[in-house]
Enzyme design. Structure first.
Site, PDB file in Angstrom:
ATOM      1  N   ARG A   1       0.789  -1.241   0.000  1.00  0.00           N
ATOM      2  CA  ARG A   1       0.000   0.000   0.000  1.00  0.00           C
ATOM      3  C   ARG A   1       0.818   1.286   0.000  1.00  0.00           C
ATOM      4  NH1 ARG A   1      -4.133  -2.933  -1.283  1.00  0.00           N
ATOM      5  NH2 ARG A   1      -5.554  -3.611   0.346  1.00  0.00           N
TER       6      ARG A   1
ATOM      7  N   HIS B   1      -3.988 -16.577  -6.566  1.00  0.00           N
ATOM      8  CA  HIS B   1      -5.065 -17.024  -5.654  1.00  0.00           C
ATOM      9  C   HIS B   1      -6.164 -17.902  -6.280  1.00  0.00           C
ATOM     10  CE1 HIS B   1      -6.653 -13.408  -7.463  1.00  0.00           C
ATOM     11  NE2 HIS B   1      -6.072 -12.593  -6.633  1.00  0.00           N
TER      12      HIS B   1
ATOM     13  N   ASP C   1      -1.308 -12.988  -0.628  1.00  0.00           N
ATOM     14  CA  ASP C   1      -2.215 -11.905  -1.037  1.00  0.00           C
ATOM     15  C   ASP C   1      -2.511 -10.977   0.153  1.00  0.00           C
ATOM     16  OD1 ASP C   1      -3.788 -10.209  -2.463  1.00  0.00           O
ATOM     17  OD2 ASP C   1      -5.400 -11.608  -2.866  1.00  0.00           O
TER      18      ASP C   1
HETATM   19  O1  DOR Z   1      -9.474  -9.155  -1.875  1.00  0.00           O
HETATM   20  C1  DOR Z   1      -8.617  -8.587  -2.533  1.00  0.00           C
HETATM   21  N1  DOR Z   1      -7.957  -7.521  -2.047  1.00  0.00           N
HETATM   22  N2  DOR Z   1      -8.373  -9.021  -3.770  1.00  0.00           N
HETATM   23  C2  DOR Z   1      -7.595  -8.314  -4.617  1.00  0.00           C
HETATM   24  O2  DOR Z   1      -7.450  -8.706  -5.744  1.00  0.00           O
HETATM   25  C3  DOR Z   1      -6.954  -7.047  -4.184  1.00  0.00           C
HETATM   26  C4  DOR Z   1      -6.828  -6.996  -2.723  1.00  0.00           C
HETATM   27  C5  DOR Z   1      -6.493  -5.618  -2.222  1.00  0.00           C
HETATM   28  O3  DOR Z   1      -5.584  -4.976  -2.793  1.00  0.00           O
HETATM   29  O4  DOR Z   1      -7.101  -5.171  -1.268  1.00  0.00           O
HETATM   30 ZN    ZN Z   2      -3.831  -9.288  -4.449  1.00  0.00          ZN
END
Ligand code: DOR
Ligand code: ZN
Length: 446
Positions: free
Chosen positions: A75, A238, A304
């Site tokens: 982020r 995923h 993820d």
């Molecule tokens: O659940 C998810 N969150 N899937 C994604 O593809 C992106 C991720 C996020 O960046 O929050």
């Molecule tokens: Zn992701």
């Protein structure tokens, strides 16, 4: 299947600086080893060494290659609401035994041009506890060649998700894959087909979310990826169903599964802390995915790590963002499954350490000469339930509250200790890496 653990390669150059002694996974069992580490922080040799170099003997504890997490969202840049940054996320990674993380490009602003990529790389310098590989966002209207000269890989989003609104159509996907195949970088794909979403369905809980973005959407997207251009280093992120595993396995395309899809179902919790894209699936589907992982049919494990704030996840289900944190807990949760004898250690090391590193072209993930001395030490007697109070991810929560975990006791990056007694003691000396060499298996790290 490439073997995780120790390989009999030639000793590397460089003087031996110190020796790490303990037990390691060799020839499908735990055996005593002495790992000679040179003064550049690489593994010099493995075996009995006659030298006056200092020894660090971890006794009955187990020395493992540190993990490579192909899929995190730290982020940064991420705007004012970001619940994580490179400094905090990388310390969480280090504590969880992850030594290299592939950071995704759905930032704010997105990593869609060389300037944004250069800015992100500058933010890593002097602030990251572990190495990062930076993905660039792949789309036909992005300057792909110029991005490729700096990126570590590309990410394609085939469906909208956090920070992603526009996605390519079917013809656009084929052309994009073709263009990327000349650029010789790893390409990861978020595979869901929004044409198969139940857009009208009002989702109030994770079971609804599974119906809204059903397994069929994943399969339809995956079917478009089963005959990629031959040179493309393609990987599907995923994967959530046994049928996806079967099709990708047959096609020889690399892919990953996450701890949350392997361990949680759409009934694990009622609220938006369990909202993620792709969704958590029904228990029966989850069990099949887990069984495929245990059989070694899922090449890579990836977290993820999507650290949304606890406040955002406390919103009503339909307004809350998707995603769960995981970089700090991925290896500890799975090591606990090894401890419970539900999963083989060799299977875990192949999926968490060896194959992901090879897919990214990194000399990591094996205890062998010619590899960096990025290692963790694990004491399986030392297990405890996860608590968000003791996690270091800045988002401050986990969907795995109370789950049994085995955290690394020590973590070495380039032969230097960055975690000691489960505490972070490192310096932010991690850097940006790019694929260094073409992995042995170009398309399929099976
Ligand atoms: O659940 C998810 N969150 N899937 C994604 O593809 C992106 C991720 C996020 O960046 O929050
Ligand atoms: Zn992701």
């Amino acid at each position: 299947m490439p073997r995780a653990g120790v390989e009999g390669e030639q000793p590397a150059d460089g003087d031996i600086a110190w020796i790490l002694a303990g037990r390691a996974w060799i020839r499908d069992r735990l055996e005593p080893v002495e790992i000679a580490i040179d003064n550049r922080g690489w593994i010099h040799s493995v075996g009995k060494v006659r030298t006056g170099a200092p020894h660090h003997d971890v006794g009955d504890a187990v020395i493992l290659p540190a993990a490579t997490d192909l899929h995190v969202h730290f982020r940064e840049p991420g705007g004012l609401d970001a619940a994580e940054n490179i400094a905090t996320g990388s310390v969480a990674a280090a504590l969880g035994g992850v030594t290299l993380a592939g950071d995704m490009p759905n930032n704010l602003p997105p990593i869609a041009d060389p300037e944004a990529l250069a800015d992100k790389a500058r933010r890593v310098g002097g602030r990251s506890a572990v190495d990062l590989l930076l993905y660039a966002s792949a789309s036909l209207d992005h300057p792909l060649e110029r991005l490729a000269s700096r990126a570590g890989g590309f990410k394609i989003y085939l469906s909208p998700t956090t920070g992603i609104d526009a996605v390519p159509n079917v013809a656009g996907t084929a052309e994009l894959l073709q263009r990327l195949s000349d650029l010789d970088l790893p390409v990861s794909v978020h595979a869901e087909d929004p044409a198969a979403f139940a857009h009208g369905l009002d989702a109030q809980n994770p079971a609804d979310w599974n119906r809204r973005r059903p397994p069929e959407a994943e399969l339809r997207a995956i079917d478009r990826l089963l005959s990629p251009p031959p040179r493309l280093r393609l990987h599907v992120a995923h994967v959530t169903t046994q049928e996806s595993v079967r099709r990708l396995h047959l096609a020889g395309v690399s892919f990953e599964a996450t701890p949350h899809h392997l361990l949680l179902s759409d009934r694990s919790g009622p609220d938006a802390r369990f909202k993620v894209n792709p969704p958590l699936r029904p228990e029966e589907e989850r069990r099949e995915l887990w069984a495929a992982f245990v059989r070694g049919e899922i090449p890579c494990l990836a977290s993820d790590h999507a650290p949304h704030s606890a406040d955002a996840k406390g919103l009503p289900f339909d307004r809350a963002p998707s995603g769960v944190p995981g970089v700090e807990t991925m290896l500890p949760l799975l090591l606990a499954r090894v401890r419970a004898r539900e999963l083989g250690l060799g299977t875990l090391l192949a999926a968490a350490c060896d194959r992901p590193a090879r897919w990214l072209g990194q000399p990591l993930g094996r205890i062998a000469p010619g590899h960096r001395a990025n290692l963790v030490v694990v004491d399986f007697r030392n297990h405890r339930p996860l608590s968000s109070r003791t996690l270091r991810t800045a988002c401050g929560w986990t969907p795995f509250e109370g789950w049994e975990a085995v955290f690394p006791r020590e973590h070495y990056r380039d032969g230097r200790r960055i975690v000691e007694d489960g505490e972070y003691v490192g310096t932010p000396g991690g850097g940006v890496v790019r694929p260094e060499y073409v992995p042995v298996a170009k398309r399929s790290p099976r």
